[in-house]
Design an enzyme around this catalytic site. Structure first.
Site, PDB file in Angstrom:
ATOM      1  CG  ASP A   1      -1.980   1.092   1.155  1.00 27.55           C
ATOM      2  OD1 ASP A   1      -2.409   1.441   0.046  1.00 27.55           O
ATOM      3  OD2 ASP A   1      -2.358   1.609   2.221  1.00 27.55           O
TER       4      ASP A   1
ATOM      5  CB  SER B   1      -6.489   3.991  -0.388  1.00 22.42           C
ATOM      6  OG  SER B   1      -5.142   4.385  -0.453  1.00 22.42           O
TER       7      SER B   1
ATOM      8  CD  GLN C   1      -4.485   1.916  -2.733  1.00 26.27           C
ATOM      9  OE1 GLN C   1      -3.648   2.782  -2.834  1.00 26.27           O
ATOM     10  NE2 GLN C   1      -4.643   1.195  -1.641  1.00 26.27           N
TER      11      GLN C   1
END
Lengths: 286, 291
Positions: free
Chosen positions: B201, B225, B275
């Site tokens: 991430d 996100s 993502q």
């Protein structure tokens, strides 16, 4: 008989968060995964107003039974100012067959970029998949060669689904598709239709390098499915589907898809992992 | 309060399918919990409700509300499916009675089969490359909004590109690369996978912002996100270096999608990440007009 997409996307609302969807009559086999994704998205839309889906993530858990309806139970996980999140559980015989999480966004504008569309010929220059000889079509969800006649989608492979020779083919394939029967202008229906179409042949990218024309059809099952809708979709029009498989391992094939409008706009991306179990190679000379 | 990744990934079991996790401080100088932490802890919670030797092969999660670093997180697991080969779990992460994140993950009894992968892109080796802290200091230098002290990222993280993340006024191409490894000992494959989720991430979403000439630390940019997807393609050992090769196929509608391929240092592709993020840009003049 061709699948009636419009009927399948029209769910019956049983309660405020509870819906029932039907599978049009079909001879045999399990329900095509794309149908369940599309219906689960419509169920989520049944609890959302003024927002459009921008992504969905689902897991296939059990094969769908075409002889009974599917119950869709929606959880209103979050309602924010710009975004809403929903979770849908698809149930048959008291068991979860599929679950989906999806997010919805009040339309906004912003900075844009996109990967360029790969160059191919025009859709009409490629044969319809429904007219290919059965052995030339790598895979159908349940092995029916009539699959491309059954789906409500005109599907034309740019790359042959099974390579002509037994040389390894790249883990990549492209196809043009559009709906056979146009849908009305509702953007929700077009997203659901695109979700349906995105499940049609994505698995083939992982299989192409390994499938041999003489070999037995592998055992296959989709494990998950994800989609990101970047731009408005008109599924009545031609779209180019670029599918590739960056990896296969552990009897699973990992596939990525990019869906372009004929004008070249990247309208959606997709990801799917599939269980693919090949039978052992037959002895040489047999 | 956990001070190491291993402590962070060791959840307290409150009941059979109910867990509690702590926080490690202000990653990136934010009072919001670093997204990778919630993904990693949710995976550990799911593993806590998987009884045999099944291994996670994929996870899909949605970030719904910002996590508060001052509060623990509760993880509730639903045993959605137990089949012969596969098991599916769903995890809801909660703070103050509200869902901040939810995730579904699938686990498979290990089996073998056909294999292929895309080759690892060329990259200079990690030793001697810019550290995450150095790269973040550059970002901080162009920040026009204040933020608090940063907690050090609990992994060894190097950026490959001359300009990592974003740079105000520079339209960079989306692809960028980063190396990472974890130097502290981790326990078992589950924790290594969770550590991979944690590291996956970091930096990823900035790939979608790179072409648009706005700094990640600009007051004019609101970014968050929205979801996180990770595929585990082979068993991972985070003690070794891994290369995250990132790209962004699309941005539109104030959102951008970033994708990544994760390779072990010897070239084995062990993971793939995806993502989508909100990237809302409001030029300063619009901000100034607001009360």
């Amino acid at each position: 008989m061709t699948f009636d997409l419009r009927a399948a996307l029209t769910l019956e609302q049983l309660e405020i968060n509870l819906f029932r969807g039907r599978t049009p009559p079909r001879e045999r086999g399990r329900i095509f995964g794309g149908q369940v994704i599309a219906q689960a998205l419509m169920a989520a839309y049944g609890t959302v107003e003024d927002r459009l889906c921008h992504s969905l993530h689902g897991y296939f858990m059990r094969p769908g039974d075409p002889s009974v309806p599917i119950i869709f139970d929606v959880d209103r996980s979050r309602d924010g100012r710009s975004f809403a999140t929903r979770r849908v559980v698809a149930i048959q015989h008291g068991q979860q067959i599929f679950n989906l999480a999806a997010s919805f966004h009040v339309p906004e504008t912003g900075a844009e970029h996109q990967a360029p569309m790969p160059k191919t010929g025009a859709p009409e220059t490629y044969p319809q998949a429904s007219e290919l000889r059965a052995e030339k079509v790598a895979l159908m969800p349940d092995g029916q060669s009539a699959f491309y006649n059954y789906i409500p989608v005109e599907w034309r492979f740019v790359d042959p689904p099974i390579p002509a020779e037994d040389d390894p083919a790249p883990a990549r394939q492209r196809a043009w598709f559009r709906l056979r029967e146009p849908l009305s202008e509702d953007p929700r229906l077009h997203q659901a239709a695109l979700a349906y179409c995105s499940d049609v042949a994505l698995i083939g990218a992982a299989i192409r390098p390994h499938r041999r024309s003489h070999a037995a059809r592998p055992q296959t099952a989709s494990l998950d499915h994800a989609m990101w809708f970047h731009r408005p979709v008109d599924a009545n029009q031609w779209h180019l589907y670029e599918m590739q498989s960056p990896s296969a391992s552990g009897a699973r094939g990992f596939n990525l898809g990019a869906i372009y409008s004929q004008a070249g706009a990247l309208v959606a991306n997709a990801a799917q992992e599939d269980l693919i179990r090949f039978a052992p190679d037959p002895p040489k000379g047999v | 309060m956990p001070s190491t990744l291993r402590e962070l990934l060791t959840l307290e079991r409150l009941d059979r399918d109910l867990f509690r996790g702590g926080n490690i401080g202000r990653i990136g100088g934010s009072s919001r919990i670093f997204g990778g932490q919630v993904v990693a802890q949710s995976l550990m919670a799911a593993y806590g409700a998987v009884e045999d030797e099944r291994v996670c092969h994929s996870l899909h999660g949605y970030f719904m509300r910002p996590g508060d670093v001052e509060r623990p997180i509760i993880f509730q697991v639903d045993r959605a499916f137990d089949g012969g080969s596969f098991a599916t779990r769903r995890v809801v992460a909660m703070q103050e009675g509200r869902q901040i994140f939810n995730m579904a993950a699938s686990f498979q009894r290990p089996e073998t089969g056909f294999e292929h992968q895309t080759p690892m892109p060329q990259s200079p080796p990690p030793e001697g490359l810019t550290t995450l802290a150095e790269a973040q200091a550059v970002l901080r230098g162009e920040a026009d909004r204040p933020y608090s002290t940063e907690t050090a990222f609990p992994a060894d993280f190097r950026v490959v590109d001359e300009i990592p993340f974003t740079r105000a006024g520079h339209a960079l191409s989306p692809p960028q690369k980063a190396w990472f490894r974890v130097r502290e000992p981790l326990e078992g494959l589950a924790m290594h996978q969770a550590a991979l989720a944690y590291c996956s991430d970091m930096v990823l979403l900035s790939s979608a912002i790179r072409p648009h000439g706005v700094s990640l630390r600009s007051r004019a940019l609101q970014h968050a996100s929205l979801d996180h997807t990770l595929y585990f393609l082979h068993p991972v050992d985070l003690g070794r270096w891994h290369l995250h090769a990132m790209d962004s196929p699309a941005a539109a509608g104030a959102r951008g999608l970033a994708t990544g391929s994760i390779y072990r240092e010897d070239g084995l592709m062990v993971g793939a990440s995806m993502q989508e993020g909100l990237m809302r840009y409001r030029p300063p003049s619009e901000n100034a007009a607001k009360p």
